[in-house]
Write an enzyme that holds these catalytic residues in place. Structure first.
Site, PDB file in Angstrom:
ATOM      1  CG  ASP A   1      -2.196   0.880   0.892  1.00 35.47           C
ATOM      2  OD1 ASP A   1      -2.149   1.679  -0.069  1.00 35.47           O
ATOM      3  OD2 ASP A   1      -3.201   0.784   1.620  1.00 35.47           O
TER       4      ASP A   1
HETATM    5  C1  NOJ Z   1      -4.056   3.913  -0.046  1.00 35.30           C
HETATM    6  C2  NOJ Z   1      -5.219   3.007   0.153  1.00 35.30           C
HETATM    7  O1  NOJ Z   1      -5.139   2.371   1.405  1.00 35.30           O
HETATM    8  C3  NOJ Z   1      -5.333   1.952  -0.921  1.00 35.30           C
HETATM    9  O2  NOJ Z   1      -6.508   1.217  -0.725  1.00 35.30           O
HETATM   10  C4  NOJ Z   1      -5.299   2.592  -2.276  1.00 35.30           C
HETATM   11  O3  NOJ Z   1      -5.467   1.618  -3.271  1.00 35.30           O
HETATM   12  C5  NOJ Z   1      -3.981   3.317  -2.422  1.00 35.30           C
HETATM   13  N1  NOJ Z   1      -3.892   4.356  -1.418  1.00 35.30           N
HETATM   14  C6  NOJ Z   1      -3.807   3.930  -3.804  1.00 35.30           C
HETATM   15  O4  NOJ Z   1      -4.666   4.970  -3.974  1.00 35.30           O
END
Ligand code: NOJ
Length: 749
Positions: free
Chosen positions: A277
């Site tokens: 993430d």
């Molecule tokens: C953080 C989020 O937790 C995740 O779910 C998301 O896909 C990413 N950012 C990218 O935007």
């Protein structure tokens, strides 16, 4: 020799594994590491961007082979431009893979995932993911960071909106349906995109529902509740898995070898790749688990993370880490092999621009067919919570209808917080939906009553609710309510009150909404409450004093039309809650499939007696439990029958029940099947959903619904963390919600 994209070759002709190995053998260590690096665009930002990031510099790095993927680059023009840099200017011409958060639609917005989960309609859910895939693929997107399959038990956490609710069985079925919808059977098709099972794992169990917090998660819950949707998604062929911000047992997930390498890659045989993430490698330093970004990067690759989203740890340190002998290059090869394999599967080596299709982008995106599908999803997501006086469905003959509440006139909130490329203010509002529905003879008048925020914030900013206590709209709204035959009052949350980074300590109605409701209720006894919200709303006065409540969540592009169809009886509501609604925030987390305690909360004990598990200032039950949802007709359950009362491990039992529509309107019922293991080596939940079926019944008609019970139905992950069923007695329960159930017993011998 440089391997350039070869449009003549189709995927069928390529033995992907040997093509990947061939390509890998030509890559320098730096180029391999480049494939493991993912950058965001600088114009559509979904996480904390490092300071001083320069767009041109990022483009330059593509030409140097230092970038394998980009997120937040969307649209035919933008993706083509970036892809061209990789194909035409990098040494090996390896195509980029473009990832994006296509969570519940791309431009045609579907209900937020939590709402759609209340449909319990797997076909519909698969279809909505397929449409989102078709639209985003037409705009150059190859890969979505969805579905989120974190179990959501805590409504304070703004991200409950993004998942399949509190239950593992339902959540697993929904996760798989979404994966299938996005990916179809063939990733190389132009209308399919790679999916991501996220967030692996335990993110939904953050303490206090405060986003990004540490988790308290025991191994029993991890294996039996958190991991199953991920495992099923891997079995369904999900292309990628995203890890999560949290730690488990003090180890940040990105550095967790047991979770990523052992369980996911080795035990489950996951063949895709793990994307971190956003900056979770960098955040291991903040967790105080790694001394610096270099060490964090080393831990991440050893633990199994394959692609680095936005921390630049792999980019800056991996070469040195490998060259110093701290990590064997085979770890890098493994990660790159996984990444390249997906690029081959998507057909990007055949035609790196195949997803950039202006014609499709113009004709398919936000087309009528997709909006109709979105309306169908919205209709099936609506949950009728209460209809005590049978005020619903409404007659279209009413003379005057007051539509009250700023959410009723809101064309933006139904789009939700993860809105991809949705056009702001493009949803049909509740007010518009009602106006579209009734004849010209009916007077529909609107009054705002309350105001929540001062306007839509940037995705990275908090909503400003500082004026939400304002009561200047009360007089007008009350006057209108008093002068009208009926009131349709919209209450709830604006879209940017829930979602990522939007945790709340209070989950009631914000601002002056409740006060307005009380005032309106004094002057008109014909009030229909329409809830428009992202997370469950805990507001006891509302549920106890109002007789008609429709839970509509944030329903996407066709929201108002769908709600109006339900209000006026053109569609009989059939949604069932995928998450319990608590009475108050103090009960949170409250979920139906809790473990029993030594002093069970459900025991019938004198409420004044203190030595049992309860609160002295609140009821023990939630306001509405998982699985609840009414219809305009009534379903009667009877004759729960078993094909046998005992079974051996290799045998099966059929349990069936008769369901009859005893009302006078055709309706759809979701028949729910639960079990309770009455004695086991690990404490099991007091009840657990094990199956469900949707049936449509004409008035007066009945149907016998059958569920099969095998050892797998009764199995769980016990102390040794393997899946097994233990001999003994089980309660078998069937009903229309998780509370009102017919019960029988069986024995596994
Ligand atoms: C953080 C989020 O937790 C995740 O779910 C998301 O896909 C990413 N950012 C990218 O935007």
């Amino acid at each position: 020799m440089a391997v350039k994209a070869n449009p003549e070759k189709t995927e069928e002709h390529i033995d992907i594994a040997s093509a990947v190995n061939d390509l890998l053998s030509k890559m320098t260590l730096e180029e391999k590491i480049g494939q493991m690096n993912q950058y965001s665009s600088t114009w559509d930002i979904t996480g904390p961007m490092p300071e001083g990031v320069d767009e041109q510099e990022r483009y330059q790095k593509i030409t140097e082979g230092k970038v394998g993927s980009m997120l937040n680059v969307v649209g035919v023009d933008a993706t083509r431009k970036a892809q061209r840099l990789a194909i035409e200017h990098s040494r090996l011409g390896i195509p980029l893979i473009f990832g994006y958060d296509v969570i519940h639609g791309y431009k045609t917005m579907f209900p937020i995932p939590l709402a759609e989960s209340c449909s319990w309609d797997l076909e519909l859910i698969e279809k909505s993911a397929r449409i989102a895939a078709t639209e985003s693929a037409a705009s150059g997107v190859h890969w979505t960071f969805a579905p989120m399959m974190d179990i959501g038990r805590d409504a304070r956490w703004g991200r409950v909106i993004e998942g399949g609710g509190e239950d593992t069985h339902l959540g697993t079925k929904i996760a798989v349906a979404r994966v299938k919808g996005f990916q179809g059977n063939d990733l190389s098709r132009k209308d399919t995109i790679a999916a991501t099972a996220k967030h692996f794992a335990g993110y939904g169990f953050i303490v206090g529902g405060r986003d990004y917090n540490t988790t308290e998660l025991n191994t029993n819950t991890l294996y039996n509740h958190v991991l199953p949707p991920f495992k099923a998604s891997v079995e369904a062929g999900v292309a990628t898995v995203m890890n999560s911000f949290n730690d488990i047992d003090g180890i940040p997930v990105t550095g967790n070898t047991h979770l990523q390498r052992r369980i996911l890659k080795e035990d489950w045989g996951f063949e895709g790749f793990i994307i971190t993430d956003w900056n979770t490698i960098g955040e291991m330093k903040k967790h105080q688990y790694a001394k610096d970004l270099r060490e964090a990067s080393k831990r991440a690759i050893l633990a199994g993370a394959d692609m680095d989203m936005e921390s630049q740890g792999f980019e800056f340190f991996l070469k040195e880490i490998v060259e110093s002998g701290e990590v064997d290059e085979s770890f890098v090869d493994e990660a790159v092999r996984r990444i390249l394999t997906l690029k081959f599967k998507l057909g990007l080596f055949d035609d790196p621009y195949k997803y950039c299709d202006e014609h499709l982008e113009k004709t398919k995106v936000f087309c009528k067919e997709h909006r109709d599908a979105s309306k169908e999803a919205a209709l099936k997501s609506i949950v009728l919570l209460k209809n005590e006086k049978n005020q619903l469905p409404l007659s279209k003959e009413a003379k005057s209808i007051a539509v009250i509440g700023s959410l009723a006139d809101d064309k933006d909130t139904p789009i939700g917080t993860w809105r991809a490329q949705a056009i702001p203010f493009s949803a049909v509002s509740l007010l518009e939906g009602i106006q579209n529905k009734v004849s010209d003879d009916v007077e529909v008048r609107f009054s705002k009553g309350y105001t929540l925020s001062t306007g839509i914030p940037e995705f990275t900013q908090t909503l400003d609710l500082s004026n939400a206590d304002d009561r200047s709209g009360f007089d007008d709204a009350i006057e209108l309510a008093a002068a009208s035959d009926m009131v349709i009052l919209a209450l709830g949350e604006e879209c940017f009150q829930s979602g990522e980074g939007r945790s709340q300590t209070e989950i009631g109605l914000k601002g002056s909404q409740l006060d307005l409701l009380k005032e309106i209720n004094k002057v008109n006894k014909n009030v229909i409450v329409v809830l428009i919200n992202g997370r469950p709303i805990a507001e006891p006065w509302l549920y106890e004093n109002m007789s008609t409540i429709l839970e509509c969540w944030q329903l996407g592009s066709e929201s108002g039309n769908a709600i109006a169809d339900v209000l006026f009886g053109d569609f009989n509501p059939s949604g069932k809650l995928a998450i319990s609604i608590p009475r108050n925030v103090g009960q949170v987390p409250i979920y139906y499939n809790r473990n029993n305690t030594g002093r069970p909360i459900n025991d019938d004990i004198d409420p004044l007696y203190v030595f049992w598990s309860h609160y002295i200032d609140s009821e023990k039950t939630p306001q509405y439990s998982f699985g609840h949802g009414l219809s305009y007709t009534t379903f009667e359950y009877s004759n729960l029958e078993l094909s046998s009362q005992t079974m051996k491990m290799d045998e099966r039992i059929f349990v069936s029940v008769e369901v009859k529509n005893i009302g006078n309107m055709k309706g759809t019922e979701t028949v729910q099947f639960y079990i309770n293991d009455l004695y086991s080596s690990t404490i099991r939940p007091i009840k657990e959903l094990k199956g469900f079926t949707k049936i449509e019944l004409e008035p007066g008609k009945s149907n016998r619904v059958v569920f099969e019970i095998t050892w797998e139905t009764l199995a769980f992950y016990g102390p040794d963390r393997t899946l097994a069923a233990e001999p003994g007695e089980f309660e078998i329960m069937i009903g229309g919600n998780s509370e009102e159930l017919l019960t029988q017993k069986i024995e596994l011998i």
